[in-house]
Motif scaffolding. Structure first.
Motif, mmCIF file in Angstrom:
data_model
loop_
_atom_site.group_PDB
_atom_site.id
_atom_site.type_symbol
_atom_site.label_atom_id
_atom_site.label_comp_id
_atom_site.label_asym_id
_atom_site.label_seq_id
_atom_site.Cartn_x
_atom_site.Cartn_y
_atom_site.Cartn_z
ATOM 1 N N THR A 43 24.514 -14.225 -13.058
ATOM 2 C CA THR A 43 24.241 -14.642 -14.433
ATOM 3 C C THR A 43 23.851 -13.431 -15.270
ATOM 4 O O THR A 43 23.468 -12.386 -14.736
ATOM 5 C CB THR A 43 23.124 -15.703 -14.470
ATOM 6 N N SER A 44 23.936 -13.578 -16.573
ATOM 7 C CA SER A 44 23.671 -12.446 -17.478
ATOM 8 C C SER A 44 22.328 -12.588 -18.178
ATOM 9 O O SER A 44 22.168 -12.179 -19.323
ATOM 10 C CB SER A 44 24.797 -12.333 -18.513
ATOM 11 N N ASP A 45 21.354 -13.174 -17.477
ATOM 12 C CA ASP A 45 20.056 -13.428 -18.112
ATOM 13 C C ASP A 45 18.899 -12.641 -17.495
ATOM 14 O O ASP A 45 17.747 -13.053 -17.579
ATOM 15 C CB ASP A 45 19.740 -14.921 -18.087
ATOM 16 N N ALA A 46 19.185 -11.486 -16.903
ATOM 17 C CA ALA A 46 18.119 -10.662 -16.316
ATOM 18 C C ALA A 46 17.160 -10.221 -17.413
ATOM 19 O O ALA A 46 17.578 -9.700 -18.448
ATOM 20 C CB ALA A 46 18.709 -9.450 -15.607
ATOM 21 N N LYS A 47 15.870 -10.471 -17.188
ATOM 22 C CA LYS A 47 14.860 -10.112 -18.187
ATOM 23 C C LYS A 47 13.481 -10.090 -17.538
ATOM 24 O O LYS A 47 13.271 -10.645 -16.472
ATOM 25 C CB LYS A 47 14.870 -11.108 -19.334
ATOM 26 N N VAL A 48 12.559 -9.448 -18.238
ATOM 27 C CA VAL A 48 11.152 -9.533 -17.856
ATOM 28 C C VAL A 48 10.549 -10.610 -18.752
ATOM 29 O O VAL A 48 10.620 -10.526 -19.984
ATOM 30 C CB VAL A 48 10.425 -8.185 -18.025
ATOM 31 N N GLN A 64 26.967 -7.480 -5.661
ATOM 32 C CA GLN A 64 26.137 -7.726 -6.825
ATOM 33 C C GLN A 64 24.685 -7.893 -6.402
ATOM 34 O O GLN A 64 24.370 -8.189 -5.264
ATOM 35 C CB GLN A 64 26.591 -9.000 -7.553
ATOM 36 N N GLY A 65 23.813 -7.701 -7.345
ATOM 37 C CA GLY A 65 22.386 -7.866 -7.119
ATOM 38 C C GLY A 65 21.639 -7.403 -8.343
ATOM 39 O O GLY A 65 22.165 -7.429 -9.459
ATOM 40 N N CYS A 66 20.427 -6.959 -8.127
ATOM 41 C CA CYS A 66 19.637 -6.446 -9.245
ATOM 42 C C CYS A 66 18.634 -5.420 -8.728
ATOM 43 O O CYS A 66 18.306 -5.397 -7.549
ATOM 44 C CB CYS A 66 18.938 -7.571 -9.997
#
Length: 134
Positions: A56-61, A111-113
């Motif tokens: 998903t494209s919602d990576a955030k703090v 993929q990952g983060c």
């Protein structure tokens, strides 16, 4: 137990032992993952959703310092349907009959983060999704 009550229980058991807490939340429903991220915001360093194999494209703090992404993605062949050969998947959906899935022979995808955490506070500094292709 539901995962929210279980998370509270686990956090109470490890209270005072570490501030750096990474949660891999393996769930199908995206709304449940979002809810868990918000529920644990400020109490854990990161909530990383897994299971759907679609990044998903919602990576955030989040507001209280927890890194969050609904789904980190997958590692495997990138040209099929979540790593499987597309033709067998098509046949299953069209006929409704079980099929033997075969691993796709398309190029690999990883993929990952990457999450940066302040080790003293346990708060996330940043999160960035990554995709590597062969």
């Amino acid at each position: 137990d539901d995962p929210f009550t279980k998370a509270d229980h686990i956090l109470s058991e490890i209270a005072g032992k570490t501030k750096n807490i990474f949660v891999d939340f393996h769930a199908e429903v995206t709304s449940e993952k979002v809810a868990m991220g918000l529920y644990l915001d400020g109490r854990v360093s990161a909530v990383i959703g897994t299971h759907t194999h679609i990044q998903t494209s919602d990576a955030k703090v989040l507001a209280n310092g927890t890194a969050y992404i609904t789904d980190a993605g997958m590692t495997g062949p990138g040209g099929g349907v979540i790593g499987m050969d597309k033709d067998a998947v098509f046949k299953k959906f069209i006929t409704g009959m079980p099929q033997n899935f075969v691993i796709s022979q398309t190029p690999a995808l990883m993929q990952g983060c990457v999450v940066e955490i302040d080790s003293k506070s346990g708060k996330a500094i940043s999160i960035k999704s990554i995709t590597l292709q062969s």
